[in-house]
Design a protein around this motif. Structure first.
Motif, PDB file in Angstrom:
ATOM      1  N   GLY A  69       0.314 -49.254 -73.793  1.00 29.86           N
ATOM      2  CA  GLY A  69      -0.861 -49.959 -73.308  1.00 29.86           C
ATOM      3  C   GLY A  69      -1.143 -49.721 -71.838  1.00 29.86           C
ATOM      4  N   ASP A  70      -0.185 -49.134 -71.120  1.00 26.05           N
ATOM      5  CA  ASP A  70      -0.440 -48.835 -69.712  1.00 26.05           C
ATOM      6  C   ASP A  70      -1.580 -47.826 -69.599  1.00 26.05           C
ATOM      7  N   VAL A  71      -2.459 -48.086 -68.644  1.00 24.68           N
ATOM      8  CA  VAL A  71      -3.544 -47.133 -68.412  1.00 24.68           C
ATOM      9  C   VAL A  71      -3.234 -46.360 -67.129  1.00 24.68           C
ATOM     10  N   TYR A  72      -3.238 -45.036 -67.233  1.00 29.89           N
ATOM     11  CA  TYR A  72      -2.946 -44.185 -66.076  1.00 29.89           C
ATOM     12  C   TYR A  72      -4.165 -43.355 -65.717  1.00 29.89           C
ATOM     13  N   LYS A  73      -4.248 -43.033 -64.407  1.00 33.68           N
ATOM     14  CA  LYS A  73      -5.348 -42.202 -63.938  1.00 33.68           C
ATOM     15  C   LYS A  73      -4.743 -40.939 -63.360  1.00 33.68           C
ATOM     16  N   LYS A  74      -5.332 -39.795 -63.707  1.00 32.24           N
ATOM     17  CA  LYS A  74      -4.794 -38.543 -63.177  1.00 32.24           C
ATOM     18  C   LYS A  74      -5.303 -38.349 -61.761  1.00 32.24           C
ATOM     19  N   LYS A  75      -4.382 -38.005 -60.856  1.00 33.08           N
ATOM     20  CA  LYS A  75      -4.771 -37.945 -59.450  1.00 33.08           C
ATOM     21  C   LYS A  75      -5.078 -36.526 -58.979  1.00 33.08           C
ATOM     22  N   ASP A  76      -4.330 -35.540 -59.502  1.00 32.94           N
ATOM     23  CA  ASP A  76      -4.507 -34.181 -58.981  1.00 32.94           C
ATOM     24  C   ASP A  76      -5.516 -33.402 -59.830  1.00 32.94           C
ATOM     25  N   HIS A  77      -6.649 -34.037 -60.070  1.00 25.76           N
ATOM     26  CA  HIS A  77      -7.649 -33.412 -60.923  1.00 25.76           C
ATOM     27  C   HIS A  77      -9.016 -33.873 -60.453  1.00 25.76           C
ATOM     28  N   ASP A  78     -10.024 -32.954 -60.455  1.00 22.95           N
ATOM     29  CA  ASP A  78     -11.341 -33.344 -59.962  1.00 22.95           C
ATOM     30  C   ASP A  78     -12.065 -34.235 -60.959  1.00 22.95           C
ATOM     31  N   VAL A  79     -11.887 -33.920 -62.249  1.00 21.92           N
ATOM     32  CA  VAL A  79     -12.562 -34.709 -63.279  1.00 21.92           C
ATOM     33  C   VAL A  79     -11.779 -36.010 -63.488  1.00 21.92           C
ATOM     34  N   LEU A  80     -12.499 -37.111 -63.631  1.00 14.30           N
ATOM     35  CA  LEU A  80     -11.825 -38.401 -63.816  1.00 14.30           C
ATOM     36  C   LEU A  80     -11.165 -38.463 -65.188  1.00 14.30           C
ATOM     37  N   ILE A  81      -9.861 -38.606 -65.191  1.00 13.28           N
ATOM     38  CA  ILE A  81      -9.165 -38.800 -66.463  1.00 13.28           C
ATOM     39  C   ILE A  81      -8.420 -40.125 -66.401  1.00 13.28           C
ATOM     40  N   GLU A  82      -8.775 -41.059 -67.253  1.00 19.02           N
ATOM     41  CA  GLU A  82      -8.025 -42.304 -67.393  1.00 19.02           C
ATOM     42  C   GLU A  82      -7.605 -42.400 -68.840  1.00 19.02           C
ATOM     43  N   ALA A  83      -6.320 -42.651 -69.077  1.00 18.66           N
ATOM     44  CA  ALA A  83      -5.870 -42.672 -70.460  1.00 18.66           C
ATOM     45  C   ALA A  83      -4.812 -43.739 -70.654  1.00 18.66           C
ATOM     46  N   MET A  84      -4.742 -44.223 -71.897  1.00 18.59           N
ATOM     47  CA  MET A  84      -3.789 -45.277 -72.216  1.00 18.59           C
ATOM     48  C   MET A  84      -2.592 -44.702 -72.955  1.00 18.59           C
ATOM     49  N   VAL A  85      -1.413 -45.273 -72.676  1.00 27.09           N
ATOM     50  CA  VAL A  85      -0.218 -44.851 -73.386  1.00 27.09           C
ATOM     51  C   VAL A  85      -0.305 -45.388 -74.811  1.00 27.09           C
ATOM     52  N   VAL A  86      -0.287 -44.482 -75.794  1.00 28.86           N
ATOM     53  CA  VAL A  86      -0.413 -44.940 -77.178  1.00 28.86           C
ATOM     54  C   VAL A  86       0.886 -44.806 -77.953  1.00 28.86           C
ATOM     55  N   ALA A  87       1.779 -43.946 -77.468  1.00 29.86           N
ATOM     56  CA  ALA A  87       3.061 -43.824 -78.160  1.00 29.86           C
ATOM     57  C   ALA A  87       4.082 -43.230 -77.202  1.00 29.86           C
ATOM     58  N   ILE A  88       5.358 -43.583 -77.445  1.00 29.27           N
ATOM     59  CA  ILE A  88       6.440 -42.995 -76.653  1.00 29.27           C
ATOM     60  C   ILE A  88       7.487 -42.520 -77.642  1.00 29.27           C
ATOM     61  N   ARG A  89       7.861 -41.237 -77.536  1.00 29.32           N
ATOM     62  CA  ARG A  89       8.959 -40.758 -78.378  1.00 29.32           C
ATOM     63  C   ARG A  89       9.957 -40.078 -77.456  1.00 29.32           C
ATOM     64  N   GLY A  90      11.125 -40.707 -77.275  1.00 29.70           N
ATOM     65  CA  GLY A  90      12.125 -40.161 -76.351  1.00 29.70           C
ATOM     66  C   GLY A  90      11.548 -40.058 -74.955  1.00 29.70           C
ATOM     67  N   HIS A  91      11.532 -38.850 -74.431  1.00 28.51           N
ATOM     68  CA  HIS A  91      10.994 -38.655 -73.094  1.00 28.51           C
ATOM     69  C   HIS A  91       9.552 -38.188 -73.097  1.00 28.51           C
ATOM     70  N   THR A  92       8.992 -38.082 -74.280  1.00 28.95           N
ATOM     71  CA  THR A  92       7.611 -37.623 -74.371  1.00 28.95           C
ATOM     72  C   THR A  92       6.677 -38.821 -74.508  1.00 28.95           C
ATOM     73  N   VAL A  93       5.631 -38.812 -73.683  1.00 26.44           N
ATOM     74  CA  VAL A  93       4.679 -39.915 -73.712  1.00 26.44           C
ATOM     75  C   VAL A  93       3.356 -39.384 -74.241  1.00 26.44           C
ATOM     76  N   PHE A  94       2.795 -40.082 -75.215  1.00 25.69           N
ATOM     77  CA  PHE A  94       1.514 -39.686 -75.793  1.00 25.69           C
ATOM     78  C   PHE A  94       0.422 -40.567 -75.219  1.00 25.69           C
ATOM     79  N   LEU A  95      -0.564 -39.916 -74.631  1.00 22.49           N
ATOM     80  CA  LEU A  95      -1.678 -40.679 -74.071  1.00 22.49           C
ATOM     81  C   LEU A  95      -2.895 -40.522 -74.967  1.00 22.49           C
TER      82      LEU A  95
END
Lengths: 221, 508
Positions: free
Chosen positions: A169-195
């Protein structure tokens, strides 16, 4: 017969694991209320089945899923956790044995915690994140009978600060990108995070504040 | 001396210097001190009475306003902070801190003294008994608790919500901004320390006088100035030991014990004394108090003499104000996590009911003994020897020796806990509001406050104690009035933060 008086705040071993006594109700058969330091779950038992342990310098243990080493000679910084192992509260202070508090301010005589207790430098041990190699793990009374490998538990500890670890449910914003990307964490498997939006990244990358910035979590309010 | 070091410790050094000057003056020029305090006393009747009356009534109105205002839901501390203490023990602690030694000292003496020399009308009559109880309620009722509400709330709010240091000057942040760390803020702190030292010294002086009388009544030890000074010295040594050995945890148990013993003594008297009269007195006097509230609050007697008002009402108001930084700090410390509405109910309303009940039990029973039995000699005896009053009263009840011993224990425990907590508060105030005052500074204040109490006792006992606190509290009374406005400004900004938070949640 075991003549041991259990007091609030003491660290004790119960079922071979490290717990803290948070309440003693003398009139009951099961009079000892415990909290397991590893996951903060609550347990109840009697005085005969616990064994006291006095935490000292260089001990390491897991508190709320994160591993810490107790240090005496290190200066705390704001935000650090301290274990008040030698409480000498002033008349108006409100803390007791083995309380774990967050440092807010540091001055020459002591620290001031986020609960606004004034604690002198001689009263606490600093909880340094991570298990130092020279430390003495105290999570279990009898290490031999534990099947679980301590190193393995350590790899589960992704980051010492809970606020910084990923939650659904955390919402993250990508910082090193010109286009605005905001995405929510929808799943976590081990060390991989699915947004949301099909993004799939490694945990370390998401934790890098130069690349991603935590915005908010709509479910935590 | 190193200039930087002086700047850092200027509040401590200057307030210590001021107090030392006073002690030297009192110890070596005792006659001169008595002369000056008398002049101040007379001046206070003529010129300053209205300042005290006006500001104290203002605090009552201000506290009641806060109770019903839109600020009522603001929580002291973080938004989801839980109170440290259960409501019951919170109320008990507030009651113990606010009244302490005084309530044991005056609970019999005051009603009986008013009964013999009432503010108006003839003494030794039924009317005089009513008036006596009414004025006792008045002096111990809403006004002192309103003073504590204002200062306790200001200290708690700026400490917990604005995260400022635990000093009086922090309460002026909305008005002064960063100047609270400069000379203006330091002046405020010095004045508050000066007032606090006198407020505490007055209480310790009264306590020492009563402990000595108690030892006279129970053990037959002579009731003299020398013994009073010995009591002060023993008390000082005891709490210096407690500061140095970490016995301060024991002080906490002691103060809880004092509160429990006070309740025990009150219930005991209710059982062995005239319980029905006590209940009648409580209801009757509450009615009188409410209906004459404004009249008493502003009573100055401009065309007659003002001596009675000066030696009672003005003394109390000054004493409460001088005592306020100390109690305020304590109240703030135990009230984290309460909302402002809870705080005002807990600090203004409940303790007022509590003190009125206490006064009904002690004063009502004492008046019953002297009035119903027509025992005027006893009344005179109590009024003449105020220190002994409570023990004289116990002698007339069943179980008198048990009551005397519990009463003595309560006074002695209050004495030591007040002295101990006071050193901590003075240490905090004089070190810029740190929560870690050093032991050296605490011990210095411990010795100083005892010395002030001793000097005041040598200079002339109760009268000088009363006069000194009237003089020392005046600047602080004015500081308190400004504090109300500062607090309002601070609350206004807090409510904006509260509103802002709500909006952002709705949008996200």
């Amino acid at each position: 017969m075991k003549l041991f008086q259990v007091r609030k705040g003491q660290f004790v071993y119960f079922n071979n694991e490290l717990h803290k006594v948070y309440g003693v109700k003398p009139m009951y058969k099961l009079s000892i209320h415990l909290i397991k330091l590893r996951d903060l779950s609550q347990h109840i038992t009697n005085a005969a089945s616990v064994e006291r342990y006095i935490p000292r310098e260089d001990d390491s243990f897991i508190f709320n899923h994160k591993v810490y080493t107790l240090r005496n000679n290190q200066k705390p910084a704001a935000g650090d956790l301290i274990l008040i192992n030698n409480p000498v509260p002033d008349t108006l202070d409100h803390y007791s044995l083995n309380e774990i508090e967050t440092v807010e301010k540091i001055d020459s005589k002591g620290v001031i915690t986020s609960d606004l207790n004034g604690i002198k430098h001689s009263e606490y041990l600093l909880m340094v994140p991570g298990r130092a190699p020279d430390s003495h793990p105290i999570d279990y009374k009898d290490m031999a009978s534990v099947d679980e490998n301590l190193d393995e538990t350590e790899t589960q500890i992704i980051h010492p600060y809970s606020d910084l670890s990923v939650q659904l449910g955390d919402v993250y914003k990508k910082k090193d990108h010109d286009v605005l990307i905001e995405a929510m964490v929808v799943a976590i498997r081990g060390h991989t995070v699915f947004l949301g939006g099909g993004l799939e990244i490694q945990h370390e990358e998401l934790m890098n504040t130069d690349m991603w910035e935590f915005q908010y979590n709509p479910f935590n309010n | 001396m190193n200039i930087n070091k002086f700047k850092e410790n200027s509040v401590f050094i200057l307030s210590l210097f001021l107090t030392l000057v006073f002690i030297v003056w009192g110890a070596f020029f005792t006659d001169n001190l008595t002369l000056v305090t008398n002049a101040v006393y007379n001046g206070s009747i003529d010129y300053l009475g209205w300042v005290y009356l006006g500001s104290t009534l203002f605090f009552v109105i201000f506290s009641i306003y806060l109770l019903f205002s839109k600020y009522g839901n603001i929580r002291l501390g973080r938004k989801n902070e839980e109170p440290d203490f259960s409501t019951g023990s919170w109320l008990a602690m507030l009651f113990g801190a606010g009244m302490g030694i005084g309530i044991v000292y005056w609970s019999v003496a005051e009603p009986v003294t008013h009964y013999t020399t009432p503010p108006y009308g003839k003494g030794f009559t039924v009317d005089a008994a009513d008036t006596a109880m009414k004025f006792t309620f008045f002096h111990w009722g809403l006004h002192p608790w309103a003073i504590y509400t204002v200062i306790g709330l200001a200290l708690a709010f700026f400490q917990y919500n604005k995260r400022l240091p635990a000093s009086i000057s922090s309460a002026f942040y909305p008005i002064l901004g960063d100047k609270i760390y400069g000379p203006i803020g330091k002046t405020i702190d010095i004045l508050s320390i000066f007032a606090t030292v006198f407020g505490i010294a007055t209480s310790l002086g009264l306590g020492a006088m009563q402990i000595t009388s108690g030892m006279h009544a129970i053990f037959g030890i002579p009731d003299s100035l020398l013994i009073q000074l010995v009591v002060i010295i023993v008390g000082t040594v005891l709490f210096i030991i407690s500061i140095n050995t970490g016995l301060e945890r024991g002080i906490k148990y002691l103060s809880n014990a004092a509160i429990i013993l006070s309740l025990v003594i009150m219930v005991l008297i209710l059982f062995v004394g005239p319980a029905l009269t006590v209940i009648k007195v409580f209801f009757h006097t509450t009615g009188l108090y409410i209906s004459d509230f404004l009249h008493m609050s502003l009573r100055l007697n401009p065309f007659g003499g003002g001596e009675w008002i000066a030696s009672w009402t003005l003394f109390y108001w000054a004493w409460w104000i001088a005592w306020a930084p100390f109690v305020g700090m304590f109240i703030a410390r135990v009230s984290k996590g309460r909302t402002i509405r809870e705080f005002v109910v807990g600090v203004l309303i409940f303790p007022t009911l509590g003190t009125c009940l206490w006064m009904s039990v002690f004063g009502g029973s004492a008046l019953e003994i002297v009035q119903a039995a027509g025992n005027h000699e006893l009344a005179k005896q109590i009024a003449e020897n105020v220190n002994l009053s409570i023990f004289t009263f116990f002698d007339r009840l069943p179980l008198s020796s048990l009551l005397s011993i519990i009463g003595f224990a309560v006074i002695a425990i209050y004495y030591i806990t007040v002295a101990d907590t006071a050193t901590f508060v003075l240490g905090m105030l004089s070190e810029g509001g740190t929560l870690n005052p050093s032991n050296k500074i605490k011990m210095t204040w411990g010795v100083i406050q005892s010395a002030v109490a001793a000097v005041l006792l040598i200079a002339g006992g109760l009268d000088v104690l009363q006069t000194a606190s009237i003089a020392a509290a005046l600047p602080f009374a004015i500081i308190l009035v400004f504090m109300c406005f500062s607090l309002l400004k601070g609350l206004e900004s807090e409510i904006e933060i509260y509103r802002g938070k709500k909006r952002s949640v709705q949008h996200s």
